[in-house]
Write an enzyme that holds these catalytic residues in place. Sequence first.
Site, PDB file in Angstrom:
ATOM      1  N   CYS A  82       0.508   2.354   6.589  1.00 15.75           N
ATOM      2  CA  CYS A  82       0.805   1.123   6.673  1.00 15.75           C
ATOM      3  C   CYS A  82       0.765   0.299   5.458  1.00 15.75           C
ATOM      4  O   CYS A  82       0.528   0.939   4.477  1.00 15.75           O
ATOM      5  CB  CYS A  82      -0.187   0.545   7.774  1.00 15.75           C
ATOM      6  SG  CYS A  82      -1.837   0.352   7.300  1.00 15.75           S
ATOM      7  N   CYS A  98       0.813  -1.225   0.093  1.00 12.87           N
ATOM      8  CA  CYS A  98      -0.013  -0.007  -0.112  1.00 12.87           C
ATOM      9  C   CYS A  98       0.717   1.337   0.057  1.00 12.87           C
ATOM     10  O   CYS A  98       0.195   2.566  -0.093  1.00 12.87           O
ATOM     11  CB  CYS A  98      -0.993   0.156   1.220  1.00 12.87           C
ATOM     12  SG  CYS A  98      -1.967  -1.301   1.149  1.00 12.87           S
TER      13      CYS A  98
END
Length: 475
Positions: free
Chosen positions: A459, A139
């Site tokens: 994250c 991500c």
Amino acid sequence: MTSILTCTFKNLPSTSKWALRFSVRSLSCSAQLQTAQATQTKTKKTLAKPNIKNIVVVDGVRIPFLLSGTSYKDLMPHDLARAALTGLLQRTNVPKEVIDYLIFGTVIQEVKTSNVAREAALGAGFSDKTPAHTVTMACISSNQAMTTGVGLIASGQCDVVVAGGVELMSDVPIRHSRKMRKMMLDLNKAKTMGQRLSLISKFRLNFLAPELPAVAEFSTSETMGHSADRLAAAFAVSRTEQDEYALRSHSLAKKAQDEGLLSDIVPFKVPGKDTVTQDNGIRPSSLEQMAKLKPAFIKPYGTVTAANSSFLTDGASAMLIMAEEKALAMGYKPKAYLRDFVYVSQDPKDQLLLGPTYATPKVLEKAGLTMNDIDAFEFHEAFSGQILANFKAMDSDWFAQNCMGRKTKVGKPPLEKFNTWGGSLSLGHPFGATGCRLVITAANRLRRDGGQYGLVAACAAGGQGHAMIVEAYPK
């Protein structure tokens, strides 16, 4: 969770209905207030460093982020990336020939266009002499694309870099089973009919079972949603708190959309369809409606649901990064400086989604700033529970001392400065494209509200994370 976090945090005080108790800064601001704030921030120090190039974001764009399976479902990833590049060229009027390098991030790669950056660049009309490569870091893939561009400029290899990211969840690669793949490859090598018949005789119906991609950790075999549910439980984050935070995200995104604040969006004429002009995942609901949804991962007692999780999204983003002197020489007024950044890694099982907690104090120390210096926080919202667990970890001296080796907590971001134009829960999360959205949103918020420093954090799968300081360019 067998982790020590469970026993330590299960008794932490819950902050039920906190989202309703905090006031959120108004998203509308008069020109007079903006001017006053801009004047005030001029007294703050700048993060420029001696003998180090200043690197700026001239501008950044994204095509609308859409729910997977909607208007982009018949396209390929490079189509979306090409649209973002075309939008960036139109927005900035930068000549294609001055671009030294292109870098794109993506997560689930289309096998036909494994270097999607190169294919998108050629499709957007860039010279075949302009190099391009693709990076992947879950991500934070487009964060990696940006910081790789920063490195190329800082080292003097380039002056102008385009960084971006793309993800198309509507058409992910689905493979044959390994046994089926092996048989097909062996058949291709077989030279005689006898060899082919011998191989075919070994075929079994279960060979046809496909291998589906999953948002799961290879090292733990656990899906990210399952991990988010365990993390929420470990930090005593209730279902109600998660739903309240998700409702906040959607409500703020809707307000920003209605007020025209999501100016990074460029329209995209989908071939054979209408022009798409806005995100389609922003759907403010009610706590009553959200409470009716069943747990999505840990059943029947989990707290993570479809309503408090980010949804599968199609989208692409791109931004123009330059050495400051190059941007000024070309007549541009940049939006922001890209300053210090860090990458972190931790346990992919029990701390999979705590990247912002680990990265935030490190990047603040590197920049010589504190949480009070930050005017705009832009954190990636994978799940409501993930955000709220990070808040609790960041606000815990025990966690800082026992898990991070730090003397004191960094503190949690104040909500009035946090994701005030919505976040991934509402705007959407194309895995490879979110990082650029975070940075350009921080830059646009600083520019509009007169702030000086933004902090971007996210994250990522593998227990990794990223944080970056963005400094507003003087008006």
